[in-house]
Design an enzyme around this catalytic site. Structure first.
Site, PDB file in Angstrom:
ATOM      1  N   ASN A   1      43.610  47.570  30.159  1.00 21.22           N
ATOM      2  CA  ASN A   1      42.228  47.753  30.597  1.00 21.22           C
ATOM      3  C   ASN A   1      42.248  47.844  32.118  1.00 21.22           C
ATOM      4  OD1 ASN A   1      39.520  47.708  31.099  1.00 21.22           O
ATOM      5  ND2 ASN A   1      39.169  45.598  30.415  1.00 21.22           N
ATOM      6  N   TRP A   2      42.208  49.067  32.610  1.00 23.45           N
ATOM      7  CA  TRP A   2      42.315  49.273  34.058  1.00 23.45           C
ATOM      8  C   TRP A   2      41.017  48.963  34.791  1.00 23.45           C
ATOM      9  CZ3 TRP A   2      45.399  54.513  34.856  1.00 23.45           C
ATOM     10  CH2 TRP A   2      46.759  54.269  34.647  1.00 23.45           C
ATOM     11  N   LYS A   3      39.932  48.851  34.047  1.00 19.77           N
ATOM     12  CA  LYS A   3      38.612  48.587  34.655  1.00 19.77           C
ATOM     13  C   LYS A   3      38.315  49.664  35.711  1.00 19.77           C
ATOM     14  CE  LYS A   3      39.247  43.787  33.438  1.00 19.77           C
ATOM     15  NZ  LYS A   3      39.006  42.383  33.710  1.00 19.77           N
TER      16      LYS A   3
ATOM     17  N   GLU B   1      38.724  37.648  23.800  1.00 20.87           N
ATOM     18  CA  GLU B   1      39.016  37.264  25.185  1.00 20.87           C
ATOM     19  C   GLU B   1      38.056  36.163  25.609  1.00 20.87           C
ATOM     20  OE1 GLU B   1      40.550  40.887  27.594  1.00 20.87           O
ATOM     21  OE2 GLU B   1      38.425  41.162  27.293  1.00 20.87           O
TER      22      GLU B   1
ATOM     23  N   HIS C   1      32.947  44.643  26.321  1.00 17.03           N
ATOM     24  CA  HIS C   1      33.782  43.777  27.164  1.00 17.03           C
ATOM     25  C   HIS C   1      32.883  42.738  27.843  1.00 17.03           C
ATOM     26  CE1 HIS C   1      36.191  42.480  30.605  1.00 17.03           C
ATOM     27  NE2 HIS C   1      37.234  42.790  29.857  1.00 17.03           N
TER      28      HIS C   1
HETATM   29  P1  PGA Z   1      42.940  39.991  32.802  1.00 14.65           P
HETATM   30  O1  PGA Z   1      41.717  40.806  32.188  1.00 14.65           O
HETATM   31  O2  PGA Z   1      44.156  40.327  31.985  1.00 14.65           O
HETATM   32  O3  PGA Z   1      43.041  40.459  34.228  1.00 14.65           O
HETATM   33  O4  PGA Z   1      42.572  38.528  32.710  1.00 14.65           O
HETATM   34  C1  PGA Z   1      41.633  41.047  30.811  1.00 14.65           C
HETATM   35  C2  PGA Z   1      40.368  41.811  30.501  1.00 14.65           C
HETATM   36  O5  PGA Z   1      39.356  41.597  31.165  1.00 14.65           O
HETATM   37  O6  PGA Z   1      40.357  42.647  29.577  1.00 14.65           O
END
Ligand code: PGA
Length: 257
Positions: free
Chosen positions: A11-13, A171, A99
């Site tokens: 997940n590159w956001k 998550e 998300h």
């Molecule tokens: P992180 O983020 O691995 O940087 O904690 C995970 C996500 O938000 O999907």
């Protein structure tokens, strides 16, 4: 019991520019396992998706491209939104839906998220439904647990005959972007709660096929252990997916066992 293909999704956001994106894909070339051994995907900003799909296809890289969000109608007057049909049109494999950052910053409700899950399935996109409730204190034998309610609303409108394509990404909100991971015991417990909830909502047969990913502070050190926990079918990785070195290190750590 159904054999679920393991799945790792980056997940590159809202990170990486055009050149960085292609450099990253280039670094993965010839370094990924075949898709039937491990499904690997990257979810990126919409603006680069088509370019990524074309690059992956022309170089035969066993990598699938995902969006980080979508809208729930096919077309119309929805300024700024992206149609699931448009994503299918350019060869996108699926989409992260709900998300924590979208729930928290953009106030997406389980109702809206449910419409998006149903629209994804209808458009042959894999919905990666992210849920972020802390299940630590929930009793898997109880029918009134919060993940059950959350999942029940988000899955209310789905066509059950194709619901086996759904992926759940669990998550806990407090782990995202931090250095805190759940204990292995708590992750196992959470995955059991989620599997049990899916059985209640979708029936045993479909629920057995749905993959459950864990996300939140996954890194090169903890990936292999979490990946192999009971009921966990893969990982959703944020920060550790931004460098191709750590992303490949994680992939190698889970495939070379
Ligand atoms: P992180 O983020 O691995 O940087 O904690 C995970 C996500 O938000 O999907």
């Amino acid at each position: 019991m159904f054999k679920r293909t393991k799945f790792i999704l980056a997940n590159w956001k809202m990170n990486k520019n055009s050149n960085e994106t292609i450099d990253f894909l280039n670094a993965l070339n010839n370094n990924l396992p075949p898709t039937k051994q491990l499904q690997v995907g990257i979810a990126a900003q919409n603006v680069y998706l088509e370019k990524m799909v074309n690059y992956v296809r022309s170089n035969n890289i066993p990598l699938e491209i995902f969006s980080e969000n979508l809208f729930y109608t096919q077309e119309g007057s929805y300024t700024g939104e992206t149609s699931p049909a448009a994503l299918t049109d350019i060869g996108i494999k699926g989409s992260i839906i709900g998300h924590y950052e979208r729930r928290n910053l953009f106030k997406e409700s389980n109702g809206i998220i449910g419409l998006k899950v149903a629209a994804s399935l209808k458009n042959k996109l894999i919905p990666v439904l992210a849920i972020s409730e802390d299940t630590t204190d929930y009793d898997p034998e109880s029918a009134s647990m919060s993940p059950l309610t959350e999942l029940a609303i988000a899955l209310a409108g789905v066509d059950k005959s194709i619901a086996n394509n759904i992926v759940i990404a669990y998550e806990p909100s407090w782990a995202i972007g931090t250095n805190k991971t759940m204990t292995n015991l708590d992750i196992t417990h959470a995955a059991k709660v989620i599997r049990k909830s899916l059985k209640i909502i979708l029936g045993d047969n479909i629920a057995d096929q749905v993959r459950i990913l864990y996300g939140g502070a996954v890194n090169t050190q903890n990936a292999n252990t979490i990946f192999n926990l009971s009921n966990i079918d893969g990982l959703l990785i944020g920060r550790a997916s931004l460098s191709h070195n750590s992303f490949l290190e994680i992939i190698n750590s889970v495939t070379n066992v």
